[in-house]
Design a protein around this motif. Structure first.
Motif, PDB file in Angstrom:
ATOM      1  N   UNK A 177       0.646  -1.313  -0.075  1.00  0.00           N
ATOM      2  CA  UNK A 177       0.132  -0.092   0.059  1.00  0.00           C
ATOM      3  C   UNK A 177       0.944   1.218   0.152  1.00  0.00           C
ATOM      4  N   UNK A 178       1.760   1.240   0.777  1.00  0.00           N
ATOM      5  CA  UNK A 178       2.880   2.462   0.847  1.00  0.00           C
ATOM      6  C   UNK A 178       3.333   2.752  -0.286  1.00  0.00           C
ATOM      7  N   UNK A 179       4.057   1.590  -0.971  1.00  0.00           N
ATOM      8  CA  UNK A 179       4.487   1.890  -2.281  1.00  0.00           C
ATOM      9  C   UNK A 179       3.640   2.312  -3.438  1.00  0.00           C
ATOM     10  N   UNK A 180       2.349   1.694  -3.484  1.00  0.00           N
ATOM     11  CA  UNK A 180       1.347   2.115  -4.333  1.00  0.00           C
ATOM     12  C   UNK A 180       1.076   3.709  -4.275  1.00  0.00           C
ATOM     13  N   UNK A 181       0.976   4.035  -3.042  1.00  0.00           N
ATOM     14  CA  UNK A 181       0.635   5.381  -2.937  1.00  0.00           C
ATOM     15  C   UNK A 181       1.776   6.192  -3.333  1.00  0.00           C
ATOM     16  N   UNK A 182       2.755   5.666  -3.065  1.00  0.00           N
ATOM     17  CA  UNK A 182       4.024   6.585  -3.531  1.00  0.00           C
ATOM     18  C   UNK A 182       4.270   6.697  -5.007  1.00  0.00           C
ATOM     19  N   UNK A 183       3.923   5.339  -5.634  1.00  0.00           N
ATOM     20  CA  UNK A 183       4.239   5.389  -7.084  1.00  0.00           C
ATOM     21  C   UNK A 183       3.214   6.070  -7.850  1.00  0.00           C
ATOM     22  N   UNK A 184       1.803   6.168  -7.451  1.00  0.00           N
ATOM     23  CA  UNK A 184       1.000   6.936  -8.095  1.00  0.00           C
ATOM     24  C   UNK A 184       0.757   8.368  -7.410  1.00  0.00           C
ATOM     25  N   UNK A 185       1.204   8.546  -6.248  1.00  0.00           N
ATOM     26  CA  UNK A 185       0.956   9.988  -5.626  1.00  0.00           C
ATOM     27  C   UNK A 185      -0.401  10.238  -5.238  1.00  0.00           C
ATOM     28  N   UNK A 186      -1.031   9.092  -4.893  1.00  0.00           N
ATOM     29  CA  UNK A 186      -2.567   8.947  -4.570  1.00  0.00           C
ATOM     30  C   UNK A 186      -2.524   8.450  -3.177  1.00  0.00           C
ATOM     31  N   UNK A 187      -2.702   9.239  -2.175  1.00  0.00           N
ATOM     32  CA  UNK A 187      -2.832   8.877  -0.699  1.00  0.00           C
ATOM     33  C   UNK A 187      -3.989   7.893  -0.449  1.00  0.00           C
ATOM     34  N   UNK A 188      -4.995   8.096  -1.252  1.00  0.00           N
ATOM     35  CA  UNK A 188      -6.281   7.229  -0.953  1.00  0.00           C
ATOM     36  C   UNK A 188      -6.379   5.865  -1.327  1.00  0.00           C
ATOM     37  N   UNK A 189      -5.242   5.129  -1.992  1.00  0.00           N
ATOM     38  CA  UNK A 189      -5.299   4.043  -2.387  1.00  0.00           C
ATOM     39  C   UNK A 189      -4.920   2.808  -1.635  1.00  0.00           C
ATOM     40  N   UNK A 190      -5.395   1.718  -1.842  1.00  0.00           N
ATOM     41  CA  UNK A 190      -5.246   0.794  -1.000  1.00  0.00           C
ATOM     42  C   UNK A 190      -4.365  -0.447  -1.959  1.00  0.00           C
ATOM     43  N   UNK A 191      -3.358  -1.020  -1.582  1.00  0.00           N
ATOM     44  CA  UNK A 191      -2.629  -2.071  -2.473  1.00  0.00           C
ATOM     45  C   UNK A 191      -3.055  -3.300  -2.181  1.00  0.00           C
ATOM     46  N   UNK A 192      -4.499  -3.723  -1.759  1.00  0.00           N
ATOM     47  CA  UNK A 192      -4.877  -5.183  -1.579  1.00  0.00           C
ATOM     48  C   UNK A 192      -5.022  -5.937  -2.935  1.00  0.00           C
ATOM     49  N   UNK A 193      -5.254  -5.142  -3.905  1.00  0.00           N
ATOM     50  CA  UNK A 193      -5.254  -5.872  -5.208  1.00  0.00           C
ATOM     51  C   UNK A 193      -3.912  -6.355  -5.699  1.00  0.00           C
ATOM     52  N   UNK A 194      -2.927  -6.136  -5.135  1.00  0.00           N
ATOM     53  CA  UNK A 194      -1.678  -6.784  -5.652  1.00  0.00           C
ATOM     54  C   UNK A 194      -0.744  -7.353  -4.520  1.00  0.00           C
ATOM     55  N   UNK A 195      -0.317  -8.463  -5.084  1.00  0.00           N
ATOM     56  CA  UNK A 195       0.602  -9.251  -4.245  1.00  0.00           C
ATOM     57  C   UNK A 195       2.325  -9.163  -4.851  1.00  0.00           C
ATOM     58  N   UNK A 196       2.819  -8.151  -4.221  1.00  0.00           N
ATOM     59  CA  UNK A 196       4.325  -7.958  -5.108  1.00  0.00           C
ATOM     60  C   UNK A 196       5.188  -8.932  -4.623  1.00  0.00           C
ATOM     61  N   UNK A 197       6.009  -9.621  -5.477  1.00  0.00           N
ATOM     62  CA  UNK A 197       6.825 -10.943  -5.551  1.00  0.00           C
ATOM     63  C   UNK A 197       8.345 -10.686  -5.888  1.00  0.00           C
ATOM     64  N   UNK A 198       8.591  -9.530  -6.649  1.00  0.00           N
ATOM     65  CA  UNK A 198       9.875  -9.216  -7.111  1.00  0.00           C
ATOM     66  C   UNK A 198      10.148  -8.064  -7.583  1.00  0.00           C
TER      67      UNK A 198
END
Length: 158
Positions: free
Chosen positions: A29-50
């Motif tokens: 979630x922290x990474x997705x928010x940083x990557x998009x610049x969107x503090x409202x996002x939740x990274x629950x749809x992604x499972x980062x593996x590499x």
């Protein structure tokens, strides 16, 4: 998740480092928010593996409701903003790697070329449930199945 060594061949091989375990939900979630610049996002749809050498991340995108993780598409979000669908599922991703193509190359190039890797080919032959196809065919098929992915991600960016 078993980790396999990737032959980087002095910069001519696959530039990808699989993690020993999925990134945590908080880190994603922290990474997705940083990557998009969107503090409202939740990274629950992604499972980062590499990740690749530039810091771009590969993830399973949990978009197919009720289906196991291995049947979810593999996506890549690069450190410089490139993103896209790499493969339709984990099995096809193994064939992409076997062709010597990393997730960044599968997203950034229409006709990626690599040097087939015998170790990764053996891994794919043992574990893939889909037939072997060229990496470019797999990537094109995945992009065709999820044509709005890049636009949808861009719409999330602030």
């Amino acid at each position: 998740m078993a980790v396999t060594e990737f032959d980087r061949d002095g910069g001519n091989g696959i530039e990808f480092e699989p993690y020993a375990a999925f990134a945590s939900a908080e880190d994603t979630t922290d990474w997705l928010r940083s990557w998009t610049g969107n503090p409202a996002l939740d990274g629950g749809a992604y499972r980062v593996f590499g990740q690749d050498g530039t810091g771009g991340l590969a993830a399973l995108w949990r978009v197919r409701s009720g289906r196991p993780l291995v049947e979810q598409p593999v996506v890549f979000m690069g450190s410089e903003g490139a993103c896209g669908v790499v493969a339709g599922d984990l099995s096809d991703f193994l064939w992409v790697l076997a062709d010597g193509i990393g997730p960044m190359e599968a997203v950034e190039y229409d006709d990626p070329s690599g040097r087939p890797d015998p170790v990764l080919t053996s891994l794919a032959e043992r574990h893939a449930t889909t037939p072997r196809r060229p990496a470019r065919e797999i990537a094109r098929g995945a992009r065709a199945e999820f044509p709005a992915y890049v636009r949808d991600i861009e719409d999330l960016c602030r």
